[in-house]
Design a protein around this motif. Sequence first.
Motif, PDB file in Angstrom:
ATOM      1  N   GLU A  75      80.367   3.247  55.403  1.00 55.14           N
ATOM      2  CA  GLU A  75      80.139   4.661  55.094  1.00 55.14           C
ATOM      3  C   GLU A  75      78.938   4.836  54.172  1.00 55.14           C
ATOM      4  O   GLU A  75      78.122   5.742  54.359  1.00 55.14           O
ATOM      5  CB  GLU A  75      81.387   5.267  54.436  1.00 55.14           C
ATOM      6  N   ARG A  76      78.807   3.949  53.167  1.00 50.79           N
ATOM      7  CA  ARG A  76      77.676   4.009  52.245  1.00 50.79           C
ATOM      8  C   ARG A  76      76.358   3.747  52.989  1.00 50.79           C
ATOM      9  O   ARG A  76      75.371   4.438  52.771  1.00 50.79           O
ATOM     10  CB  ARG A  76      77.871   2.982  51.129  1.00 50.79           C
ATOM     11  N   MET A  77      76.359   2.755  53.876  1.00 43.36           N
ATOM     12  CA  MET A  77      75.147   2.460  54.649  1.00 43.36           C
ATOM     13  C   MET A  77      74.763   3.654  55.516  1.00 43.36           C
ATOM     14  O   MET A  77      73.581   3.993  55.626  1.00 43.36           O
ATOM     15  CB  MET A  77      75.362   1.213  55.519  1.00 43.36           C
ATOM     16  N   TYR A  78      75.753   4.288  56.129  1.00 44.04           N
ATOM     17  CA  TYR A  78      75.480   5.456  56.969  1.00 44.04           C
ATOM     18  C   TYR A  78      74.886   6.585  56.124  1.00 44.04           C
ATOM     19  O   TYR A  78      73.905   7.218  56.524  1.00 44.04           O
ATOM     20  CB  TYR A  78      76.768   5.906  57.663  1.00 44.04           C
ATOM     21  N   ALA A  79      75.479   6.827  54.943  1.00 37.38           N
ATOM     22  CA  ALA A  79      74.981   7.897  54.064  1.00 37.38           C
ATOM     23  C   ALA A  79      73.557   7.593  53.594  1.00 37.38           C
ATOM     24  O   ALA A  79      72.705   8.487  53.537  1.00 37.38           O
ATOM     25  CB  ALA A  79      75.911   8.065  52.872  1.00 37.38           C
ATOM     26  N   GLN A  80      73.268   6.326  53.275  1.00 31.96           N
ATOM     27  CA  GLN A  80      71.925   5.955  52.829  1.00 31.96           C
ATOM     28  C   GLN A  80      70.913   6.118  53.956  1.00 31.96           C
ATOM     29  O   GLN A  80      69.802   6.584  53.737  1.00 31.96           O
ATOM     30  CB  GLN A  80      71.921   4.520  52.308  1.00 31.96           C
ATOM     31  N   GLU A  81      71.298   5.731  55.142  1.00 31.85           N
ATOM     32  CA  GLU A  81      70.380   5.878  56.271  1.00 31.85           C
ATOM     33  C   GLU A  81      70.106   7.351  56.558  1.00 31.85           C
ATOM     34  O   GLU A  81      68.971   7.741  56.837  1.00 31.85           O
ATOM     35  CB  GLU A  81      70.939   5.198  57.517  1.00 31.85           C
ATOM     36  N   LYS A  82      71.148   8.165  56.445  1.00 33.17           N
ATOM     37  CA  LYS A  82      70.983   9.608  56.657  1.00 33.17           C
ATOM     38  C   LYS A  82      70.070  10.197  55.582  1.00 33.17           C
ATOM     39  O   LYS A  82      69.181  11.002  55.883  1.00 33.17           O
ATOM     40  CB  LYS A  82      72.357  10.276  56.623  1.00 33.17           C
TER      41      LYS A  82
END
Length: 174
Positions: A75-82
């Motif tokens: 979830e953190r990786m997804y938020a950072q990529e977004k």
Amino acid sequence: MTNRPEARRQGRSQTIALAAFMLMQAVAAVFFVADATRDLFEKPPGAHSIIEALIAVTLVAGIFLAGWQLRLTLERMYAQEKALDTARGDFIRIIDTQFDDWGLTPAEREVGLLALKGLDISEIARLRGAAQGTVRAQMTRIYAKAGVSGRAQFAAWFVEDLLGDGIGRPDDAA
């Protein structure tokens, strides 16, 4: 410059490796839980059976914690990529707005963007199918419209805007 598809592929590989490791842990947990349960119900429970049961419970708890941590990490990786995609879009918007303010022609805009990407005169000329002298003249006009003296100041203008007030100049620290 980062290679986004390569980074994504590497991230997927790591996620798959972690998931495979968790699956192996789950298989081991099933074995230990079954063995501990059988020992506890077939014989009078002794110290060995109780220790095996505690190990099995710890293993199962570890699997759930690792799964929960993996989910949080994804979830953190997804938020950072977004957030990174948003920042990229905002940076392009800032560049477009500034190019509009400076009144750059479409050709100058393309040359300016390629210069910001770090391409040199010969690379820009090759990509645009133009002579190096033409690109050099366009760069000179871009610098004049931007009020900067060269490529370093031109790039620094955008970096300064990107960083905002977050980092002071060296003479600000004194």
